[in-house]
Write an enzyme that holds these catalytic residues in place. Sequence first.
Site, PDB file in Angstrom:
ATOM      1  N   TYR A 163      39.337  44.355  37.341  1.00 27.58           N
ATOM      2  CA  TYR A 163      38.635  44.477  36.059  1.00 27.58           C
ATOM      3  C   TYR A 163      37.144  44.251  36.232  1.00 27.58           C
ATOM      4  CZ  TYR A 163      37.960  39.408  35.403  1.00 27.58           C
ATOM      5  OH  TYR A 163      37.547  38.111  35.526  1.00 27.58           O
ATOM      6  N   ARG A 205      30.900  46.469  42.471  1.00 26.62           N
ATOM      7  CA  ARG A 205      31.915  45.414  42.629  1.00 26.62           C
ATOM      8  C   ARG A 205      33.306  45.940  42.303  1.00 26.62           C
ATOM      9  NH1 ARG A 205      30.743  39.950  39.479  1.00 26.62           N
ATOM     10  NH2 ARG A 205      31.315  41.239  37.703  1.00 26.62           N
ATOM     11  N   ARG A 246      60.149  47.279  39.276  1.00 21.12           N
ATOM     12  CA  ARG A 246      59.563  46.058  39.817  1.00 21.12           C
ATOM     13  C   ARG A 246      59.993  45.796  41.260  1.00 21.12           C
ATOM     14  NH1 ARG A 246      59.926  40.872  40.898  1.00 21.12           N
ATOM     15  NH2 ARG A 246      58.171  39.509  40.397  1.00 21.12           N
ATOM     16  N   HIS A 254      57.792  44.086  44.972  1.00 20.36           N
ATOM     17  CA  HIS A 254      56.473  43.627  45.408  1.00 20.36           C
ATOM     18  C   HIS A 254      55.677  44.728  46.101  1.00 20.36           C
ATOM     19  CE1 HIS A 254      58.030  39.790  44.291  1.00 20.36           C
ATOM     20  NE2 HIS A 254      56.989  39.128  44.759  1.00 20.36           N
ATOM     21  N   LYS A 288      37.528  40.751  41.994  1.00 21.14           N
ATOM     22  CA  LYS A 288      37.669  40.578  40.537  1.00 21.14           C
ATOM     23  C   LYS A 288      39.001  41.190  40.107  1.00 21.14           C
ATOM     24  CE  LYS A 288      34.564  40.498  36.545  1.00 21.14           C
ATOM     25  NZ  LYS A 288      34.623  39.080  36.239  1.00 21.14           N
ATOM     26  N   GLU A 322      32.390  27.294  42.019  1.00 17.38           N
ATOM     27  CA  GLU A 322      31.823  27.986  40.849  1.00 17.38           C
ATOM     28  C   GLU A 322      32.499  27.433  39.605  1.00 17.38           C
ATOM     29  OE1 GLU A 322      32.777  32.183  40.674  1.00 17.38           O
ATOM     30  OE2 GLU A 322      34.610  31.884  41.836  1.00 17.38           O
ATOM     31  N   LEU A 339      33.305  34.324  43.125  1.00 19.47           N
ATOM     32  CA  LEU A 339      33.013  35.687  42.680  1.00 19.47           C
ATOM     33  C   LEU A 339      31.519  35.939  42.884  1.00 19.47           C
ATOM     34  CD1 LEU A 339      34.399  38.131  41.242  1.00 19.47           C
ATOM     35  CD2 LEU A 339      33.110  37.421  39.244  1.00 19.47           C
TER      36      LEU A 339
HETATM   37  N1  PLP Z   1      32.755  33.522  38.465  1.00 14.74           N
HETATM   38  C1  PLP Z   1      33.897  33.853  37.846  1.00 14.74           C
HETATM   39  C2  PLP Z   1      35.157  33.195  38.268  1.00 14.74           C
HETATM   40  C3  PLP Z   1      33.881  34.805  36.806  1.00 14.74           C
HETATM   41  O1  PLP Z   1      35.034  35.155  36.206  1.00 14.74           O
HETATM   42  C4  PLP Z   1      32.654  35.386  36.421  1.00 14.74           C
HETATM   43  C5  PLP Z   1      32.599  36.404  35.364  1.00 14.74           C
HETATM   44  O2  PLP Z   1      33.552  36.887  34.884  1.00 14.74           O
HETATM   45  C6  PLP Z   1      31.494  34.992  37.074  1.00 14.74           C
HETATM   46  C7  PLP Z   1      31.572  34.064  38.110  1.00 14.74           C
HETATM   47  C8  PLP Z   1      30.162  35.573  36.706  1.00 14.74           C
HETATM   48  O3  PLP Z   1      30.037  36.885  37.173  1.00 14.74           O
HETATM   49  P1  PLP Z   1      29.079  37.922  36.435  1.00 14.74           P
HETATM   50  O4  PLP Z   1      27.718  37.345  36.496  1.00 14.74           O
HETATM   51  O5  PLP Z   1      29.216  39.162  37.239  1.00 14.74           O
HETATM   52  O6  PLP Z   1      29.584  38.050  35.047  1.00 14.74           O
END
Ligand code: PLP
Length: 276
Positions: free
Chosen positions: A30, A49, A97, A99, A143, A175, A199
């Site tokens: 996503y 990304r 279903r 895996h 993501k 984070e 991320l």
């Molecule tokens: N870290 C995580 C776990 C996130 O889910 C997000 C955004 O969804 C971010 C960081 C920030 O990323 P961005 O600046 O691309 O929105």
Amino acid sequence: MILFQDQIVEKSSIHISPDDRGYNFGDGVYEMFRVYKGELFAKEAHFARLIRTAEAVQIQLPYSIELLEEKLNSLLQVEKIIEGTVYLQITRGAAPRAHAFPLKSEPVVYAHCNEVKRPVHIMKQGITVKIVADIRWLRCDLKTLNLLPNVLAKQEALDAGADEAILHRDGLVTECSLSNVMMVKDGVLHTHPANNLILHGVTRAIVLALARELELPILEEPFTLDALRSADEVFITGTTVEVTPVVAIDQQKVADGVIGPITERLQEAFELKFLS
Ligand code: PLP
């Protein structure tokens, strides 16, 4: 209206199979885009990304990024969104279903948009956070739809009366549940390196570029919870939160408990560059 596959249609008109692998396994990817002045913000970075994540999990995007961008823009126009967000997800599609990947699958594209104002008040006032263990897998750079650890971390923070969770692995800050985190100590901006444990936030990269323009020293190295607790400033970055100060961690004030000068300079630089 929503985007479903390559059509803009009423949300109530679509059918998504209960056998969709996104539903069964979280088998999908996503993106969340910001919309400023009716346009997708930092679209190249978001699409890059998306492509990187889709390749890593071997989901074939069903059509070109050019067409996807065109469709998302049509959706914004139909919905008349000037300041808002676009959520886009692509799952591996429906299959009995099991895996293993199905021999044949048709990825399912779905996007919706919303009017969302910039959180101006919160960006001035700041948020509180709770420290939560980072129990995620080792590909946090992707993501994907597998967000249960993030969901649980956010809920744990809310249940404790905080606004967001700052995550750590063995005492090192990674984070947040839905944002990246940075801290300032003695004039140096610290943030976790963009490796497999976080991320690679689009906003993180933008803020680091702004910091370079402001000639702020930057250290992209993991830092400890103790360092975080004794920081001069802490803030989070993300598509919807932009640059939001953290004023308390586990109910202890960060410095004087108000927005710090470097956080404010970065907020101003962001506004000046992208929103004026
Ligand atoms: N870290 C995580 C776990 C996130 O889910 C997000 C955004 O969804 C971010 C960081 C920030 O990323 P961005 O600046 O691309 O929105």
